[in-house]
Motif scaffolding. Sequence first.
Motif, mmCIF file in Angstrom:
data_model
loop_
_atom_site.group_PDB
_atom_site.id
_atom_site.type_symbol
_atom_site.label_atom_id
_atom_site.label_comp_id
_atom_site.label_asym_id
_atom_site.label_seq_id
_atom_site.Cartn_x
_atom_site.Cartn_y
_atom_site.Cartn_z
ATOM 1 N N UNK A 16 31.009 42.329 43.861
ATOM 2 C CA UNK A 16 30.769 43.711 44.228
ATOM 3 C C UNK A 16 29.411 44.110 43.672
ATOM 4 N N UNK A 17 28.583 44.707 44.536
ATOM 5 C CA UNK A 17 27.269 45.198 44.125
ATOM 6 C C UNK A 17 27.120 46.642 44.584
ATOM 7 N N UNK A 18 26.146 47.330 43.991
ATOM 8 C CA UNK A 18 25.806 48.658 44.488
ATOM 9 C C UNK A 18 25.022 48.487 45.777
ATOM 10 N N UNK A 19 24.819 49.575 46.477
ATOM 11 C CA UNK A 19 24.013 49.525 47.693
ATOM 12 C C UNK A 19 22.585 49.115 47.434
ATOM 13 N N UNK A 20 22.129 49.243 46.180
ATOM 14 C CA UNK A 20 20.779 48.800 45.831
ATOM 15 C C UNK A 20 20.800 47.400 45.225
ATOM 16 N N UNK A 21 21.903 46.672 45.424
ATOM 17 C CA UNK A 21 22.059 45.255 45.088
ATOM 18 C C UNK A 21 22.253 44.969 43.599
ATOM 19 N N UNK A 22 22.624 45.960 42.809
ATOM 20 C CA UNK A 22 22.910 45.707 41.394
ATOM 21 C C UNK A 22 24.342 45.188 41.269
ATOM 22 N N UNK A 23 24.492 44.049 40.593
ATOM 23 C CA UNK A 23 25.801 43.416 40.454
ATOM 24 C C UNK A 23 26.714 44.257 39.569
ATOM 25 N N UNK A 24 27.914 44.556 40.073
ATOM 26 C CA UNK A 24 28.895 45.340 39.328
ATOM 27 C C UNK A 24 30.053 44.487 38.821
ATOM 28 N N UNK A 25 30.523 43.562 39.670
ATOM 29 C CA UNK A 25 31.736 42.830 39.323
ATOM 30 C C UNK A 25 31.804 41.517 40.102
ATOM 31 N N UNK A 26 32.396 40.506 39.465
ATOM 32 C CA UNK A 26 32.735 39.257 40.143
ATOM 33 C C UNK A 26 34.211 38.985 39.858
ATOM 34 N N UNK A 27 35.012 38.840 40.924
ATOM 35 C CA UNK A 27 36.431 38.508 40.782
ATOM 36 C C UNK A 27 36.637 37.069 41.223
ATOM 37 N N UNK A 28 37.297 36.300 40.387
ATOM 38 C CA UNK A 28 37.570 34.903 40.696
ATOM 39 C C UNK A 28 39.078 34.706 40.745
ATOM 40 N N UNK A 29 39.553 34.261 41.888
ATOM 41 C CA UNK A 29 40.976 33.973 42.063
ATOM 42 C C UNK A 29 41.368 32.848 41.096
ATOM 43 N N UNK A 30 42.510 32.969 40.426
ATOM 44 C CA UNK A 30 42.936 31.921 39.496
ATOM 45 C C UNK A 30 43.004 30.537 40.136
ATOM 46 N N UNK A 31 43.310 30.473 41.424
ATOM 47 C CA UNK A 31 43.353 29.168 42.103
ATOM 48 C C UNK A 31 41.973 28.518 42.125
ATOM 49 N N UNK A 32 40.933 29.332 42.241
ATOM 50 C CA UNK A 32 39.568 28.784 42.229
ATOM 51 C C UNK A 32 39.262 28.192 40.864
ATOM 52 N N UNK A 33 39.733 28.842 39.817
ATOM 53 C CA UNK A 33 39.514 28.324 38.460
ATOM 54 C C UNK A 33 40.203 26.966 38.301
ATOM 55 N N UNK A 34 41.341 26.828 38.937
ATOM 56 C CA UNK A 34 42.108 25.594 38.826
ATOM 57 C C UNK A 34 41.568 24.502 39.747
ATOM 58 N N UNK A 35 41.195 24.866 40.981
ATOM 59 C CA UNK A 35 40.860 23.874 41.998
ATOM 60 C C UNK A 35 39.398 23.439 42.015
ATOM 61 N N UNK A 36 38.498 24.254 41.499
ATOM 62 C CA UNK A 36 37.076 23.939 41.591
ATOM 63 C C UNK A 36 36.529 23.473 40.250
#
Length: 129
Positions: A50-70
Amino acid sequence: MTHIGAGDEEDLPRLFREVERMADTFADGMRELDERKVTGADSSGRVVATVTGSAQLLQVRIDPRAMRDLDHVALSQAVLDAVGAARQAAGEGLEEILGGLNGGRPQPDPEDNPFARYFDAFLREDGHG
């Protein structure tokens, strides 16, 4: 936009009003972009940024499956892809604002834009990018 030639000095106040109106419109649009939240995801949809409309990063959500599988390399690439997708969506909002300033005329090709590198540098300054 108005063009001034010789003998058009009486048009200067009108031109200044037009420039002031455009600056106000741009400032309002930038404030709106800062308040807007835009999301982007990697190709699997397991990492969402998630970023603001001016492209500033606000949040990154990582699904637990991605943590396990990648592995760490694939996970870092998924994060980069999600952030890139979100910032691209934010850039589309900026194009809307710029389109309103130029009367709806199409934007020039970014490859032909002599100001593109300056704009990119601005987005990377002061926490915009």
